[in-house]
Write a protein that holds these residues in place. Structure first.
Motif, PDB file in Angstrom:
ATOM      1  N   ALA A   1      32.425   0.248  21.380  1.00  0.00           N
ATOM      2  CA  ALA A   1      31.042   0.358  20.917  1.00  0.00           C
ATOM      3  C   ALA A   1      30.130   0.642  22.114  1.00  0.00           C
ATOM      4  O   ALA A   1      29.508  -0.266  22.658  1.00  0.00           O
ATOM      5  CB  ALA A   1      30.623  -0.930  20.202  1.00  0.00           C
ATOM      6  N   PRO A   2      30.060   1.927  22.526  1.00  0.00           N
ATOM      7  CA  PRO A   2      29.259   2.275  23.711  1.00  0.00           C
ATOM      8  C   PRO A   2      27.801   1.846  23.600  1.00  0.00           C
ATOM      9  O   PRO A   2      27.128   1.675  24.617  1.00  0.00           O
ATOM     10  CB  PRO A   2      29.374   3.807  23.764  1.00  0.00           C
ATOM     11  CG  PRO A   2      30.624   4.132  23.013  1.00  0.00           C
ATOM     12  CD  PRO A   2      30.743   3.087  21.945  1.00  0.00           C
ATOM     13  N   VAL A   3      27.310   1.641  22.371  1.00  0.00           N
ATOM     14  CA  VAL A   3      25.928   1.193  22.193  1.00  0.00           C
ATOM     15  C   VAL A   3      25.672  -0.102  22.959  1.00  0.00           C
ATOM     16  O   VAL A   3      24.539  -0.373  23.390  1.00  0.00           O
ATOM     17  CB  VAL A   3      25.604   1.008  20.684  1.00  0.00           C
ATOM     18  CG1 VAL A   3      26.434  -0.112  20.071  1.00  0.00           C
ATOM     19  CG2 VAL A   3      24.125   0.722  20.470  1.00  0.00           C
ATOM     20  N   THR A   4      26.717  -0.886  23.184  1.00  0.00           N
ATOM     21  CA  THR A   4      26.533  -2.169  23.876  1.00  0.00           C
ATOM     22  C   THR A   4      26.128  -1.983  25.338  1.00  0.00           C
ATOM     23  O   THR A   4      25.641  -2.920  25.956  1.00  0.00           O
ATOM     24  CB  THR A   4      27.831  -3.011  23.824  1.00  0.00           C
ATOM     25  OG1 THR A   4      28.911  -2.216  24.356  1.00  0.00           O
ATOM     26  CG2 THR A   4      28.165  -3.425  22.407  1.00  0.00           C
ATOM     27  N   ALA A   5      26.353  -0.761  25.873  1.00  0.00           N
ATOM     28  CA  ALA A   5      26.002  -0.510  27.278  1.00  0.00           C
ATOM     29  C   ALA A   5      24.563  -0.033  27.433  1.00  0.00           C
ATOM     30  O   ALA A   5      24.073   0.123  28.550  1.00  0.00           O
ATOM     31  CB  ALA A   5      26.954   0.527  27.871  1.00  0.00           C
ATOM     32  N   ALA A   6      23.881   0.231  26.332  1.00  0.00           N
ATOM     33  CA  ALA A   6      22.501   0.739  26.401  1.00  0.00           C
ATOM     34  C   ALA A   6      21.536  -0.424  26.663  1.00  0.00           C
ATOM     35  O   ALA A   6      21.731  -1.520  26.151  1.00  0.00           O
ATOM     36  CB  ALA A   6      22.140   1.447  25.100  1.00  0.00           C
ATOM     37  N   PRO A   7      20.512  -0.149  27.458  1.00  0.00           N
ATOM     38  CA  PRO A   7      19.511  -1.193  27.742  1.00  0.00           C
ATOM     39  C   PRO A   7      18.491  -1.266  26.601  1.00  0.00           C
ATOM     40  O   PRO A   7      17.346  -0.875  26.755  1.00  0.00           O
ATOM     41  CB  PRO A   7      18.868  -0.700  29.039  1.00  0.00           C
ATOM     42  CG  PRO A   7      18.982   0.797  28.965  1.00  0.00           C
ATOM     43  CD  PRO A   7      20.239   1.094  28.189  1.00  0.00           C
ATOM     44  N   ILE A   8      18.929  -1.803  25.470  1.00  0.00           N
ATOM     45  CA  ILE A   8      18.102  -1.773  24.252  1.00  0.00           C
ATOM     46  C   ILE A   8      16.907  -2.721  24.381  1.00  0.00           C
ATOM     47  O   ILE A   8      17.078  -3.898  24.690  1.00  0.00           O
ATOM     48  CB  ILE A   8      18.947  -2.168  23.022  1.00  0.00           C
ATOM     49  CG1 ILE A   8      20.128  -1.202  22.866  1.00  0.00           C
ATOM     50  CG2 ILE A   8      18.078  -2.160  21.751  1.00  0.00           C
ATOM     51  CD1 ILE A   8      21.171  -1.672  21.849  1.00  0.00           C
TER      52      ILE A   8
ATOM     53  N   GLN B   1      15.898   7.453  22.357  1.00  0.00           N
ATOM     54  CA  GLN B   1      16.754   7.029  21.244  1.00  0.00           C
ATOM     55  C   GLN B   1      18.202   6.849  21.678  1.00  0.00           C
ATOM     56  O   GLN B   1      18.839   7.784  22.196  1.00  0.00           O
ATOM     57  CB  GLN B   1      16.675   8.030  20.069  1.00  0.00           C
ATOM     58  CG  GLN B   1      17.449   7.525  18.846  1.00  0.00           C
ATOM     59  CD  GLN B   1      17.233   8.367  17.604  1.00  0.00           C
ATOM     60  OE1 GLN B   1      16.280   9.147  17.521  1.00  0.00           O
ATOM     61  NE2 GLN B   1      18.110   8.225  16.631  1.00  0.00           N
ATOM     62  N   VAL B   2      18.730   5.661  21.447  1.00  0.00           N
ATOM     63  CA  VAL B   2      20.121   5.367  21.784  1.00  0.00           C
ATOM     64  C   VAL B   2      21.051   6.181  20.894  1.00  0.00           C
ATOM     65  O   VAL B   2      20.858   6.246  19.677  1.00  0.00           O
ATOM     66  CB  VAL B   2      20.432   3.872  21.572  1.00  0.00           C
ATOM     67  CG1 VAL B   2      21.912   3.590  21.861  1.00  0.00           C
ATOM     68  CG2 VAL B   2      19.544   2.999  22.437  1.00  0.00           C
TER      69      VAL B   2
ATOM     70  N   CYS C   1      20.592  12.457  21.485  1.00  0.00           N
ATOM     71  CA  CYS C   1      20.178  11.096  21.857  1.00  0.00           C
ATOM     72  C   CYS C   1      20.578  10.803  23.299  1.00  0.00           C
ATOM     73  O   CYS C   1      21.124  11.655  23.988  1.00  0.00           O
ATOM     74  CB  CYS C   1      20.814  10.081  20.915  1.00  0.00           C
ATOM     75  SG  CYS C   1      20.260  10.238  19.207  1.00  0.00           S
ATOM     76  N   ASN C   2      20.311   9.586  23.717  1.00  0.00           N
ATOM     77  CA  ASN C   2      20.579   9.164  25.087  1.00  0.00           C
ATOM     78  C   ASN C   2      21.457   7.910  25.061  1.00  0.00           C
ATOM     79  O   ASN C   2      21.035   6.870  24.547  1.00  0.00           O
ATOM     80  CB  ASN C   2      19.236   8.871  25.770  1.00  0.00           C
ATOM     81  CG  ASN C   2      19.402   8.400  27.201  1.00  0.00           C
ATOM     82  OD1 ASN C   2      20.522   8.242  27.696  1.00  0.00           O
ATOM     83  ND2 ASN C   2      18.286   8.176  27.872  1.00  0.00           N
ATOM     84  N   PRO C   3      22.675   8.007  25.616  1.00  0.00           N
ATOM     85  CA  PRO C   3      23.555   6.824  25.608  1.00  0.00           C
ATOM     86  C   PRO C   3      22.920   5.616  26.308  1.00  0.00           C
ATOM     87  O   PRO C   3      23.300   4.483  26.039  1.00  0.00           O
ATOM     88  CB  PRO C   3      24.796   7.305  26.366  1.00  0.00           C
ATOM     89  CG  PRO C   3      24.753   8.798  26.279  1.00  0.00           C
ATOM     90  CD  PRO C   3      23.296   9.172  26.256  1.00  0.00           C
ATOM     91  N   LYS C   4      21.955   5.896  27.182  1.00  0.00           N
ATOM     92  CA  LYS C   4      21.272   4.803  27.896  1.00  0.00           C
ATOM     93  C   LYS C   4      19.820   4.662  27.436  1.00  0.00           C
ATOM     94  O   LYS C   4      18.942   4.246  28.207  1.00  0.00           O
ATOM     95  CB  LYS C   4      21.312   5.059  29.409  1.00  0.00           C
ATOM     96  CG  LYS C   4      22.716   5.123  29.990  1.00  0.00           C
ATOM     97  CD  LYS C   4      23.383   3.756  30.010  1.00  0.00           C
ATOM     98  CE  LYS C   4      24.739   3.827  30.726  1.00  0.00           C
ATOM     99  NZ  LYS C   4      25.499   2.575  30.557  1.00  0.00           N
TER     100      LYS C   4
END
Lengths: 131, 131
Positions: free
Chosen positions: A17-24, A58-59, A66-69
């Motif tokens: 789940a690469p979303v977990t690496a984004a600085p949300i 946008q993640v 979109c932007n993975p980060k």
């Protein structure tokens, strides 16, 4: 019932789940229930996509613009009880529920709330989690 | 585009959306995207409904078995990027993202997290809004 095995390895989960690496920083939900759809909530969601992608906020996957980060997750949601006063837009973890949102309000919500941290008071009706 | 008139009167808005009178403490989102649906997220959502209604916690109309003064809003949401590790369940404003949730995990999430305020660590993968 699903029989997929439970994954215990946290590193493996994070890889999946690469979303977990984004600085949300924010999670924006646009209601796509029947009533909100009738007042063009799909247009509201599309406006958020345009605005957030243009700013690299946008993640998501690069191949989708979109932007993975990125710092903002954008998601549809079901009815929250704003059926008579939609379109409903929720911003978490801030807990701000916006009512009567139209596509033309979106650049202001992005610039003021998501970038500058100042909720748009004229549209904000409810604050969840405030004491 | 919608031509519905904008309502300025805040009292009128609150009347039109009784959800605003509920003492909401948590908003639970269950992902019903394609991948989460494939691992029975509809069952997960149904389990939350059963558990929350039995405790009088789910905000909504009495005729639907809910409580107008409940403390938990339950909503579906679109994909959040946990497609490979669903079902995804999000609890806001806490900002806790659960992965691999099955219907049998729901009573524990309700009792531990929503009632006692202790997130279920073995399922919690991400915390949004923490520094």
């Amino acid at each position: 019932m699903s029989t997929r095995d439970f994954i215990d390895d946290c590193e493996r989960l994070l890889e999946l789940a690469p979303v977990t690496a984004a600085p949300i920083r924010h999670h924006v939900f646009v209601c796509t229930g029947k009533s909100c759809s009738a007042v063009d909530s799909a247009e509201v969601k599309a406006a958020f996509e345009r605005e957030l992608k243009a700013r690299g906020m946008q993640v998501g996957k690069e191949k989708k613009g979109c932007n993975p980060k990125g710092s903002v997750v954008l998601t549809e949601c079901g009815s929250v009880g704003f059926c008579a006063i939609g379109a409903a837009v929720l911003v978490y973890p801030d807990g701000v529920w916006y009512a009567q949102v139209r596509a033309w309000d979106v650049p202001e919500i992005v610039e003021e709330h998501l970038v500058k941290g100042r909720p748009v008071e004229r549209l904000a009706l409810l604050k969840i989690g405030s004491d």
